[in-house]
Scaffold this active site. Structure first.
Site, short mmCIF file in Angstrom:
data_model
loop_
_atom_site.label_atom_id
_atom_site.label_comp_id
_atom_site.label_asym_id
_atom_site.label_seq_id
_atom_site.Cartn_x
_atom_site.Cartn_y
_atom_site.Cartn_z
N SER A 192 0.82 -1.23 0.00
CA SER A 192 0.00 0.00 0.00
C SER A 192 0.84 1.27 0.00
CB SER A 192 -0.97 0.00 1.20
OG SER A 192 -1.82 -1.13 1.15
N ARG A 193 2.02 1.18 -0.55
CA ARG A 193 2.92 2.33 -0.68
C ARG A 193 3.42 2.89 0.66
NH1 ARG A 193 3.12 0.40 -4.94
NH2 ARG A 193 3.03 1.39 -6.99
#
Length: 215
Positions: A192-193
């Site tokens: 999710s970065r």
């Protein structure tokens, strides 16, 4: 590929984590660990790095070069002193290098001052190279405009004949540089970065301050 397809290109990273307790207190030792793991993972040219330089008025340029040594003093590479990067380093010795090992979902960014290696170090490395690479370095006016490839290949043929039975001298315009780091960042891809980023800042000749920064 259209714009929408390009915008939708993404990958979720999940291979490893990077914590303040798992990372080495010395960034050069940590780089050595990661570099060896990149070699063991059989990454194609793990020593390939993006070298960024800039003119005195801030116009940047970047290219891929090969790391040819590293230790507590810095990170070494070799090139033509009269190339674009060589001329920019002469006028503005600040530079940055970046390693990206996609298979390991890792990146290392390094910033610092660039200095020439000694003539002795450059001579030693030059004569360790394959003879063809030595001749290419002697023949190529790197970064300068040339009329055709034929001119370059003709020069190569001439030099191959000239040095068929003797050593190729290291050109005066060719040699090594070392980037002496003042900042090193280790980046590990995460889902999710929310990537892990640990930054080292040099605070004196021996010591580094280590902090986590937001992705």
């Amino acid at each position: 590929m259209n714009q929408e397809e390009l915008q939708n290109l993404r990958k979720d990273y999940s291979a490893e984590t990077l914590t303040e307790t798992s990372i080495n207190a010395n960034p050069i030792k940590q780089f050595d660990i990661w570099f060896n793991e990149a070699v063991e993972a059989r990454i194609h040219e793990p020593n390939a790095m993006t070298l960024a330089t800039a003119t005195t008025d801030g116009r940047p340029s970047a290219r891929i070069v090969l790391l040819k040594g590293f230790d507590i003093n810095g990170f070494a590479f070799y090139t033509n002193y009269l190339s674009r990067k060589g001329k920019e380093i002469t006028k503005n010795p600040l530079g940055a290098i970046t390693f990206y090992w996609g298979e390991l979902e890792r990146q290392v960014r390094i910033e610092g001052n660039i200095e020439k290696l000694s003539k002795e170090q450059s001579e030693k490395y030059f004569h360790s190279r394959p003879k063809g690479s030595q001749i290419s370095a002697l023949a190529s006016p790197q970064s300068q405009e040339i009329a055709s490839r034929d001119i370059l290949e003709s020069k190569i043929s001439q030099l191959e004949e000239e040095y068929a039975d003797k050593d190729v001298p290291k050109p005066s315009f060719w040699g090594g540089y070392i980037l002496k780091p003042r900042l090193i960042e280790f980046w590990q891809g995460r889902p999710s970065r929310l990537h892990d980023r640990i930054l080292y800042k040099k605070i004196d000749n021996k010591n580094w301050k280590r902090v986590r920064i937001a992705p």
